[in-house]
Motif scaffolding. Structure first.
Motif, PDB file in Angstrom:
ATOM      1  N   PRO A   1      22.708  27.081  39.992  1.00 45.71           N
ATOM      2  CA  PRO A   1      21.297  26.906  39.606  1.00 45.71           C
ATOM      3  C   PRO A   1      20.635  28.247  39.338  1.00 45.71           C
ATOM      4  O   PRO A   1      21.104  29.288  39.814  1.00 45.71           O
ATOM      5  CB  PRO A   1      20.681  26.211  40.820  1.00 45.71           C
ATOM      6  N   VAL A   2      19.545  28.217  38.586  1.00 43.20           N
ATOM      7  CA  VAL A   2      18.799  29.445  38.298  1.00 43.20           C
ATOM      8  C   VAL A   2      17.370  29.285  38.785  1.00 43.20           C
ATOM      9  O   VAL A   2      16.777  28.202  38.689  1.00 43.20           O
ATOM     10  CB  VAL A   2      18.827  29.791  36.793  1.00 43.20           C
ATOM     11  N   PRO A   3      16.766  30.365  39.338  1.00 39.76           N
ATOM     12  CA  PRO A   3      15.418  30.288  39.910  1.00 39.76           C
ATOM     13  C   PRO A   3      14.353  30.665  38.888  1.00 39.76           C
ATOM     14  O   PRO A   3      14.403  31.725  38.264  1.00 39.76           O
ATOM     15  CB  PRO A   3      15.479  31.332  41.022  1.00 39.76           C
TER      16      PRO A   3
ATOM     17  N   GLN B   1      23.276  44.819  30.775  1.00 41.98           N
ATOM     18  CA  GLN B   1      22.082  44.812  31.620  1.00 41.98           C
ATOM     19  C   GLN B   1      22.444  44.275  33.006  1.00 41.98           C
ATOM     20  O   GLN B   1      23.145  43.273  33.141  1.00 41.98           O
ATOM     21  CB  GLN B   1      20.981  43.952  31.001  1.00 41.98           C
ATOM     22  N   HIS B   2      21.929  44.933  34.040  1.00 42.87           N
ATOM     23  CA  HIS B   2      22.243  44.542  35.410  1.00 42.87           C
ATOM     24  C   HIS B   2      21.807  43.106  35.675  1.00 42.87           C
ATOM     25  O   HIS B   2      20.771  42.648  35.182  1.00 42.87           O
ATOM     26  CB  HIS B   2      21.549  45.477  36.403  1.00 42.87           C
ATOM     27  N   VAL B   3      22.594  42.399  36.476  1.00 36.96           N
ATOM     28  CA  VAL B   3      22.377  40.968  36.667  1.00 36.96           C
ATOM     29  C   VAL B   3      21.165  40.632  37.534  1.00 36.96           C
ATOM     30  O   VAL B   3      20.895  39.457  37.777  1.00 36.96           O
ATOM     31  CB  VAL B   3      23.631  40.296  37.270  1.00 36.96           C
ATOM     32  N   GLU B   4      20.396  41.617  37.967  1.00 38.38           N
ATOM     33  CA  GLU B   4      19.163  41.308  38.688  1.00 38.38           C
ATOM     34  C   GLU B   4      18.040  40.900  37.733  1.00 38.38           C
ATOM     35  O   GLU B   4      17.054  40.302  38.148  1.00 38.38           O
ATOM     36  CB  GLU B   4      18.706  42.506  39.516  1.00 38.38           C
ATOM     37  N   LYS B   5      18.165  41.239  36.435  1.00 37.26           N
ATOM     38  CA  LYS B   5      17.109  40.961  35.468  1.00 37.26           C
ATOM     39  C   LYS B   5      17.242  39.541  34.900  1.00 37.26           C
ATOM     40  O   LYS B   5      18.315  38.938  34.928  1.00 37.26           O
ATOM     41  CB  LYS B   5      17.132  42.003  34.350  1.00 37.26           C
ATOM     42  N   LEU B   6      16.164  39.010  34.342  1.00 36.93           N
ATOM     43  CA  LEU B   6      16.059  37.584  34.048  1.00 36.93           C
ATOM     44  C   LEU B   6      17.201  37.058  33.177  1.00 36.93           C
ATOM     45  O   LEU B   6      17.890  36.100  33.563  1.00 36.93           O
ATOM     46  CB  LEU B   6      14.707  37.295  33.381  1.00 36.93           C
ATOM     47  N   ILE B   7      17.392  37.622  31.997  1.00 37.78           N
ATOM     48  CA  ILE B   7      18.375  37.054  31.074  1.00 37.78           C
ATOM     49  C   ILE B   7      19.799  37.157  31.616  1.00 37.78           C
ATOM     50  O   ILE B   7      20.528  36.152  31.621  1.00 37.78           O
ATOM     51  CB  ILE B   7      18.219  37.674  29.673  1.00 37.78           C
ATOM     52  N   PRO B   8      20.269  38.314  32.097  1.00 42.44           N
ATOM     53  CA  PRO B   8      21.625  38.333  32.651  1.00 42.44           C
ATOM     54  C   PRO B   8      21.773  37.526  33.944  1.00 42.44           C
ATOM     55  O   PRO B   8      22.834  36.953  34.196  1.00 42.44           O
ATOM     56  CB  PRO B   8      21.915  39.811  32.873  1.00 42.44           C
ATOM     57  N   LEU B   9      20.712  37.476  34.761  1.00 45.57           N
ATOM     58  CA  LEU B   9      20.778  36.665  35.979  1.00 45.57           C
ATOM     59  C   LEU B   9      20.984  35.202  35.632  1.00 45.57           C
ATOM     60  O   LEU B   9      21.892  34.540  36.149  1.00 45.57           O
ATOM     61  CB  LEU B   9      19.506  36.839  36.799  1.00 45.57           C
ATOM     62  N   PHE B  10      20.124  34.686  34.740  1.00 45.77           N
ATOM     63  CA  PHE B  10      20.247  33.287  34.364  1.00 45.77           C
ATOM     64  C   PHE B  10      21.575  33.028  33.657  1.00 45.77           C
ATOM     65  O   PHE B  10      22.242  32.016  33.910  1.00 45.77           O
ATOM     66  CB  PHE B  10      19.083  32.887  33.456  1.00 45.77           C
ATOM     67  N   THR B  11      21.962  33.922  32.753  1.00 50.42           N
ATOM     68  CA  THR B  11      23.196  33.719  31.996  1.00 50.42           C
ATOM     69  C   THR B  11      24.409  33.664  32.903  1.00 50.42           C
ATOM     70  O   THR B  11      25.235  32.733  32.808  1.00 50.42           O
ATOM     71  CB  THR B  11      23.372  34.846  30.958  1.00 50.42           C
ATOM     72  N   THR B  12      24.553  34.645  33.783  1.00 43.94           N
ATOM     73  CA  THR B  12      25.754  34.685  34.625  1.00 43.94           C
ATOM     74  C   THR B  12      25.788  33.517  35.601  1.00 43.94           C
ATOM     75  O   THR B  12      26.851  32.943  35.861  1.00 43.94           O
ATOM     76  CB  THR B  12      25.842  36.017  35.384  1.00 43.94           C
ATOM     77  N   ARG B  13      24.646  33.123  36.118  1.00 42.96           N
ATOM     78  CA  ARG B  13      24.621  31.982  37.035  1.00 42.96           C
ATOM     79  C   ARG B  13      24.937  30.678  36.300  1.00 42.96           C
ATOM     80  O   ARG B  13      25.691  29.827  36.799  1.00 42.96           O
ATOM     81  CB  ARG B  13      23.282  31.895  37.757  1.00 42.96           C
ATOM     82  N   LEU B  14      24.375  30.506  35.121  1.00 44.35           N
ATOM     83  CA  LEU B  14      24.657  29.296  34.347  1.00 44.35           C
ATOM     84  C   LEU B  14      26.118  29.225  33.929  1.00 44.35           C
ATOM     85  O   LEU B  14      26.727  28.146  33.937  1.00 44.35           O
ATOM     86  CB  LEU B  14      23.751  29.235  33.118  1.00 44.35           C
ATOM     87  N   LEU B  15      26.698  30.349  33.562  1.00 45.63           N
ATOM     88  CA  LEU B  15      28.115  30.362  33.193  1.00 45.63           C
ATOM     89  C   LEU B  15      29.016  29.989  34.368  1.00 45.63           C
ATOM     90  O   LEU B  15      30.106  29.445  34.183  1.00 45.63           O
ATOM     91  CB  LEU B  15      28.505  31.740  32.649  1.00 45.63           C
ATOM     92  N   LYS B  16      28.542  30.274  35.579  1.00 47.20           N
ATOM     93  CA  LYS B  16      29.307  29.917  36.778  1.00 47.20           C
ATOM     94  C   LYS B  16      29.000  28.505  37.270  1.00 47.20           C
ATOM     95  O   LYS B  16      29.622  28.031  38.221  1.00 47.20           O
ATOM     96  CB  LYS B  16      29.019  30.907  37.906  1.00 47.20           C
ATOM     97  N   GLY B  17      28.012  27.846  36.649  1.00 47.84           N
ATOM     98  CA  GLY B  17      27.633  26.516  37.086  1.00 47.84           C
ATOM     99  C   GLY B  17      26.634  26.489  38.218  1.00 47.84           C
ATOM    100  O   GLY B  17      26.416  25.450  38.839  1.00 47.84           O
TER     101      GLY B  17
END
Length: 332
Positions: free
Chosen positions: A202-204, A184-200
């Motif tokens: 913050p998530v909006p 799923q493209h990283v603009e959507k909620l779950i991949p956006l939050f997941t990829t940002r959290l994995l990188k350390g």
């Protein structure tokens, strides 16, 4: 059997195509699949098996009637995934959504009618119903879309119905709740939050995070699509409910835990314009008519999805990095 999947290089479309090529759908183990995709930012050729002998790929626009009229003859069914689907993008560039979602659907259905395609499945969204404070939407619920994205999907649903009522085109419409899963493209909620959290990072989180959505694994959605394609009635709408309602806050907290991140990574931000408070689909019709039940437990499906993003950083880095300050937010 020959199937054409528009938008088949996107998240849901590519899962459906991969599942069919892998023999997941009884009676379609030998089906040949044609994917028509413009490969915009949301389409990714790497989502599909590059050299599969039963897969043909055509880069093209669903709004291009000439391409459709050349491509469609000989296909037994069309599954129409192609759409602009990100709510926030629709707030900034609604004309793109009108062109693709409304104009593209009409162009496709007209081409199917002219070339004699015997079956069409139009893939839509629960967002066409608007927001519901309590209870669940049935297929007879009025369409009261809130965003330009949802309005264009509602328009495409009505166009599909008109081609059944006016021309007798064998077309069904499905409306599904929020999907999640790999690719799923990283603009959507779950991949956006997941990829940002994995990188350390913050998530909006919009507002207070109290907005409620139903969640369904993409595999369960695609199984339902195949049921409707093969057994659904022409001219009918079928809700595909996930059955797992969650507030966005709970999703964020769960992802923080799965990613091993700190709770202070979640940052509240200004709410989206016209943000729907709650979605809930009544899936009785699909369950009673076609015997459908979701098979992927949400907790396991979400954990597996996070693991996939953790194991595939090259995919999501190449597919488009998660946005940074200030966040461009997420769809649905």
């Amino acid at each position: 059997m020959r199937i054409l999947a528009t938008g088949g290089a996107g998240f849901i479309g590519s899962h459906y195509v991969r599942a069919m090529l892998n023999g997941a759908y009884p009676g379609y183990e030998d089906a040949e699949v044609t994917v028509l995709d413009l490969l915009t930012y949301a389409g990714n050729r790497a989502n599909l098996p590059a050299h599969h002998p039963r897969l043909s790929f055509v880069r093209g626009d669903v709004c291009d009637a000439a391409t459709l009229l050349e491509l469609l003859p000989g296909h037994d069914a069309v599954v129409h995934f192609a759409a602009e689907s990100h709510v926030d993008r629709s707030l900034k560039a609604p004309a793109e959504f009108v062109r693709t979602n409304v104009g593209g659907t009409q162009t496709l259905l007209e081409a199917c009618l002219r070339t004699g395609v015997p079956r069409v499945l139009h893939v839509s969204t629960d967002e066409v119903y608007g927001s519901i404070d309590e209870g669940s939407w049935t297929e007879q619920w009025p369409l009261v879309p809130s965003s330009p994205y949802a309005a264009t999907k509602a328009g495409s649903d009505l166009i599909a119905g008109s081609y059944w009522h006016t021309h007798g085109l064998d077309v069904s419409v499905t409306r599904c709740s929020n999907n999640y899963g790999p690719y799923q493209h990283v603009e959507k909620l779950i991949p956006l939050f997941t990829t940002r959290l994995l990188k350390g990072d913050p998530v909006p989180l919009y507002g207070t995070g109290s907005n409620v959505r139903e969640w369904i694994h993409v595999d369960d959605h695609c199984r339902a699509l195949q049921l409707v394609l093969t057994k659904g009635r022409a001219g009918e709408v079928y809700n595909i409910g996930g059955g797992t309602p969650m507030t966005n806050r709970r999703i964020a907290d769960t992802l923080v835990s799965l990613c091993g991140a700190s709770a202070d990574r979640v940052r509240l931000t200004a709410d989206r314009k016209g943000h729907d408070r709650r979605y809930s689909l009544d899936g009785t019709k699909l369950r009673e008519e076609l015997g459908y039940e979701p098979a992927v437990p949400f907790e396991q499906g979400l954990a597996d999805t996070v693991a996939w993003y953790r194991d595939n950083p090259d995919w999501w880095a190449a597919h488009g990095p998660a946005p940074v300050n200030p966040p461009e937010q997420y769809g649905r």
